[in-house]
Design a protein around this motif. Structure first.
Motif, PDB file in Angstrom:
ATOM      1  N   VAL A 157       0.862  -1.181   0.000  1.00  0.00           N
ATOM      2  CA  VAL A 157       0.000   0.000   0.000  1.00  0.00           C
ATOM      3  C   VAL A 157       0.901   1.234   0.000  1.00  0.00           C
ATOM      4  N   VAL A 158       0.598   2.174  -0.877  1.00  0.00           N
ATOM      5  CA  VAL A 158       1.339   3.436  -0.934  1.00  0.00           C
ATOM      6  C   VAL A 158       0.413   4.565  -0.515  1.00  0.00           C
ATOM      7  N   GLY A 159       0.800   5.318   0.492  1.00  0.00           N
ATOM      8  CA  GLY A 159       0.063   6.516   0.881  1.00  0.00           C
ATOM      9  C   GLY A 159       0.541   7.703   0.056  1.00  0.00           C
ATOM     10  N   CYS A 179       5.144  10.257  -1.137  1.00  0.00           N
ATOM     11  CA  CYS A 179       4.601   8.910  -1.036  1.00  0.00           C
ATOM     12  C   CYS A 179       5.190   8.193   0.174  1.00  0.00           C
ATOM     13  N   GLU A 180       4.421   7.242   0.704  1.00  0.00           N
ATOM     14  CA  GLU A 180       4.841   6.469   1.867  1.00  0.00           C
ATOM     15  C   GLU A 180       4.598   4.984   1.627  1.00  0.00           C
ATOM     16  N   ALA A 181       5.472   4.147   2.180  1.00  0.00           N
ATOM     17  CA  ALA A 181       5.273   2.702   2.222  1.00  0.00           C
ATOM     18  C   ALA A 181       5.765   2.196   3.563  1.00  0.00           C
ATOM     19  N   SER A 182       5.202   1.090   4.006  1.00  0.00           N
ATOM     20  CA  SER A 182       5.537   0.554   5.317  1.00  0.00           C
ATOM     21  C   SER A 182       6.984   0.073   5.368  1.00  0.00           C
ATOM     22  N   ALA A 183       7.652   0.340   6.482  1.00  0.00           N
ATOM     23  CA  ALA A 183       9.017  -0.144   6.695  1.00  0.00           C
ATOM     24  C   ALA A 183       9.042  -1.644   6.979  1.00  0.00           C
TER      25      ALA A 183
END
Length: 310
Positions: free
Chosen positions: A176-178, A237-241
């Motif tokens: 999932v990308v925020g 953009c964000e992705a989980s670590a």
């Protein structure tokens, strides 16, 4: 003489670059996680076909006042809707795949009351918070919407790649990308920030890790704005670590290639280009699903009046 720019967004939506609030990020940021030179990176379309977009909208239906011996206590009634569209790349169209509506009566001051039944579907659920501040009521409703978005995105990620509008809420090992449309925090050192300003369309920055919040992040330029400043048309953009960094690198390359294709146009969307076309279409559907605000307000007043009379 300093150059002045007029932002493309409608003023009613705030600003994509809020310099009044722009402040250094809290916690630690690692700018070296990708272990490459900090220069713009071209996006790569790896051909992924199963793609979904998740978003939510909310509305304040009514404000409440609860009589109390120690003074009036505020509350709000609100409706939220979250949903998803699936992007059919071959047919070049998006189809609404999921819609969920919730109604919440948020009561301040830790009130024990249960909000009276209202002749609506879905009905209102009661949420109590300790704070008596009006902004806290709105934040509680916003938090519930973000949680619902995160839950839906995590479910869909089991079978499709997901773009979520806004910061991530679920930080498990999901693809999932925020997509964060506006900028209120500075994450990078001055020399790295120059890389953001130097991006061309369909390019991204190297990855950086926002350590205290468990996520990787990067910037992408969606569109070239003829009269824009250096940060016009930029999203973060964000992705989980929890994902392997090699996978995040592939995802970041994918976002830089795909997102500009879906950027909105100013004559169609007041938050162009950052409010993506599938997201804008989903928002219109979800606002309709919340129901007519006037009818909801009248149903609320009738339910409260009936309870007072009983």
């Amino acid at each position: 003489m300093a150059r002045i720019f007029v932002e493309g967004w409608s003023p009613s939506y705030g600003a994509p670059l809020d310099t009044a609030e722009l402040a250094p990020a809290e916690g630690s940021v690692d700018e070296t996680v990708e272990r490459i030179e900090w220069v713009p990176i071209a996006g790569v379309d790896d051909g992924v076909e199963a793609i979904a977009f998740v978003d939510g909208v909310r509305r304040i239906d009514a404000r409440l006042t609860i009589e109390d011996p120690l003074g009036p206590v505020p509350g709000v009634c609100g409706t939220l809707a979250v949903g998803a569209v699936r992007w059919d790349r071959r047919a070049r169209r998006s189809v609404v795949a999921e819609e969920r509506v919730e109604r919440w009566a948020v009561l301040a001051g830790g009130r024990p009351e249960i909000f009276p039944a209202v002749d609506l579907q879905p009905p209102y659920e009661t949420l109590t918070i300790a704070d008596r501040d009006g902004d806290a009521l709105l934040w509680a409703l916003q938090t519930r919407m973000r949680a619902a978005e995160g839950e839906l995105a995590a479910e869909l990620a089991a079978e499709t790649f997901v773009f979520a509008d806004g910061p991530l809420n679920e930080l498990g090992p999901h693809q999932v990308v925020g997509i964060v449309k506006s900028h209120r925090v500075t994450y990078l050192s001055p020399e790295r920030t120059r890389c953001v300003a130097g991006l061309d369309v369909s390019q991204r920055t190297p990855l950086f890790a926002i350590k205290d919040f468990g996520r990787y992040s990067w910037y992408v330029r969606l569109a070239a704005i003829p009269d824009g400043h250096a940060w016009s048309g930029i999203v973060r953009c964000e992705a989980s670590a929890h994902l392997p960094i090699a996978m995040v690198r592939t995802i970041a390359d994918r976002t830089a290639a795909l997102l500009p294709v879906l950027a909105s146009e100013p004559h169609l969307d007041p938050r162009a280009p950052q409010n993506l076309v599938p997201i804008g279409a989903l928002e219109r559907v979800l606002r309709h699903r919340m129901g007519d605000g006037g009818l909801v307000y009248r149903a609320l007043r009738a339910a409260v009046a009936e309870r007072r009379a009983s």
